[in-house]
Design an enzyme around this catalytic site. Structure first.
Site, PDB file in Angstrom:
ATOM      1  N   ASP A 101       1.123  -1.033   0.065  1.00 14.13           N
ATOM      2  CA  ASP A 101      -0.066   0.066   0.044  1.00 14.13           C
ATOM      3  C   ASP A 101       1.028   1.389   0.008  1.00 14.13           C
ATOM      4  O   ASP A 101       2.135   1.228   0.012  1.00 14.13           O
ATOM      5  CB  ASP A 101      -1.016   0.036   1.247  1.00 14.13           C
ATOM      6  CG  ASP A 101      -0.471   0.180   2.467  1.00 14.13           C
ATOM      7  OD1 ASP A 101       0.825   0.563   2.653  1.00 14.13           O
ATOM      8  OD2 ASP A 101      -1.162   0.073   3.475  1.00 14.13           O
TER       9      ASP A 101
ATOM     10  N   HIS B   3       8.239 -24.848   7.981  1.00 13.86           N
ATOM     11  CA  HIS B   3       7.234 -25.697   8.570  1.00 13.86           C
ATOM     12  C   HIS B   3       5.673 -25.290   8.198  1.00 13.86           C
ATOM     13  O   HIS B   3       4.850 -26.145   7.997  1.00 13.86           O
ATOM     14  CB  HIS B   3       7.368 -25.257  10.127  1.00 13.86           C
ATOM     15  CG  HIS B   3       8.415 -26.026  10.839  1.00 13.86           C
ATOM     16  ND1 HIS B   3       8.651 -26.056  12.139  1.00 13.86           N
ATOM     17  CD2 HIS B   3       9.500 -26.553  10.451  1.00 13.86           C
ATOM     18  CE1 HIS B   3       9.752 -26.345  12.537  1.00 13.86           C
ATOM     19  NE2 HIS B   3      10.407 -26.866  11.310  1.00 13.86           N
TER      20      HIS B   3
ATOM     21  N   CYS C 209       2.671  -3.553   3.929  1.00  8.48           N
ATOM     22  CA  CYS C 209       1.908  -2.475   4.223  1.00  8.48           C
ATOM     23  C   CYS C 209       2.657  -1.787   5.525  1.00  8.48           C
ATOM     24  O   CYS C 209       3.513  -2.061   5.863  1.00  8.48           O
ATOM     25  CB  CYS C 209       0.446  -2.785   4.472  1.00  8.48           C
ATOM     26  SG  CYS C 209      -0.062  -3.917   5.896  1.00  8.48           S
TER      27      CYS C 209
ATOM     28  N   HIS D 226       5.205 -31.935   8.604  1.00  6.19           N
ATOM     29  CA  HIS D 226       4.505 -30.385   8.451  1.00  6.19           C
ATOM     30  C   HIS D 226       3.718 -30.558   7.440  1.00  6.19           C
ATOM     31  O   HIS D 226       2.580 -29.843   7.585  1.00  6.19           O
ATOM     32  CB  HIS D 226       5.804 -29.488   8.059  1.00  6.19           C
ATOM     33  CG  HIS D 226       6.723 -29.566   9.308  1.00  6.19           C
ATOM     34  ND1 HIS D 226       6.505 -29.122  10.481  1.00  6.19           N
ATOM     35  CD2 HIS D 226       7.956 -29.875   9.444  1.00  6.19           C
ATOM     36  CE1 HIS D 226       7.605 -29.379  11.397  1.00  6.19           C
ATOM     37  NE2 HIS D 226       8.532 -29.717  10.747  1.00  6.19           N
TER      38      HIS D 226
ATOM     39  N   THR E 130       1.976  -2.215   8.639  1.00  3.74           N
ATOM     40  CA  THR E 130       2.405  -3.514   9.687  1.00  3.74           C
ATOM     41  C   THR E 130       2.598  -4.591   9.276  1.00  3.74           C
ATOM     42  O   THR E 130       2.891  -5.628   9.687  1.00  3.74           O
ATOM     43  CB  THR E 130       0.950  -3.260  10.798  1.00  3.74           C
ATOM     44  OG1 THR E 130      -0.139  -3.975  10.127  1.00  3.74           O
ATOM     45  CG2 THR E 130       0.860  -2.084  11.565  1.00  3.74           C
TER      46      THR E 130
HETATM   47  C1  RB5 Z   1      -2.713   2.179   6.166  1.00  2.25           C
HETATM   48  O1  RB5 Z   1      -2.530   3.629   7.189  1.00  2.25           O
HETATM   49  C2  RB5 Z   1      -2.325   1.097   7.182  1.00  2.25           C
HETATM   50  O2  RB5 Z   1      -3.658   0.830   7.910  1.00  2.25           O
HETATM   51  C3  RB5 Z   1      -2.010  -0.040   6.643  1.00  2.25           C
HETATM   52  O3  RB5 Z   1      -0.778   0.176   6.013  1.00  2.25           O
HETATM   53  C4  RB5 Z   1      -1.377  -1.423   7.525  1.00  2.25           C
HETATM   54  O4  RB5 Z   1      -0.818  -0.928   8.696  1.00  2.25           O
HETATM   55  C5  RB5 Z   1      -2.726  -2.480   7.540  1.00  2.25           C
HETATM   56  O5  RB5 Z   1      -2.842  -2.971   8.427  1.00  2.25           O
END
Ligand code: RB5
Length: 146
Positions: free
Chosen positions: A8, A98, A65, A133, A67
């Protein structure tokens, strides 16, 4: 080996660095976007890469993204996908060995580029071990048919 990559808006710069790194390592890379910093919806790119993996347009996928969580959750809704979020190389290695993960995800707001490269290398260098596995992976995949 062909790697599909998607991200993203929060991860464009990290994606570009990872594409360069993958190419230096000798991988062919297919970029599914996004390529702008304009706010977008991460499920779009999670789905694109997941569908490319299932259709065997690419061998494996990488998703980034903020996180790594949202984009992997979207990818994991596509039948046949085992996307794993990793923040360090040890988990990345084990999730190939695994869990036979076919998509690696991580967060551009969570880890730095050097850690991201280590994670990518550990994941791509590892191989699925099969055996016990495989039984467990089959159990996970059977959940999709309920
Ligand atoms: C975008 O702001 C953020 O929500 C996205 O990049 C991500 O962290 C979502 O899990």
């Amino acid at each position: 080996m062909k790697i599909g990559i998607g991200n993203d808006h929060s991860a464009v710069d990290m994606k570009n660095e990872i594409v360069k790194y993958l190419e230096e390592l000798g991988y062919e890379v297919v970029n599914y976007g996004t390529d702008t910093h304009e706010s977008c919806h991460y499920p779009i790119y999670g789905e694109k890469v997941a569908r490319a993996v299932v259709a065997k347009e690419v061998d494996l996928g990488i998703l980034i993204c903020g996180t790594g969580v949202g984009i992997s959750l979207a990818a994991n809704k596509v039948k046949g996908i085992r996307a794993a979020v990793c923040s360090e190389p040890c988990t990345a290695r084990f999730t190939r060995q695994h869990n036979d993960s076919n998509i690696l995800a991580f967060g551009a707001r969570i880890i730095g580029i050097e850690t991201a490269k280590e994670i990518v290398k550990a994941w791509l260098d590892a191989e699925f071990e099969g055996g016990r596995h495989q039984t467990r992976v089959d159990m996970i995949m059977a959940l999709e048919n309920e």
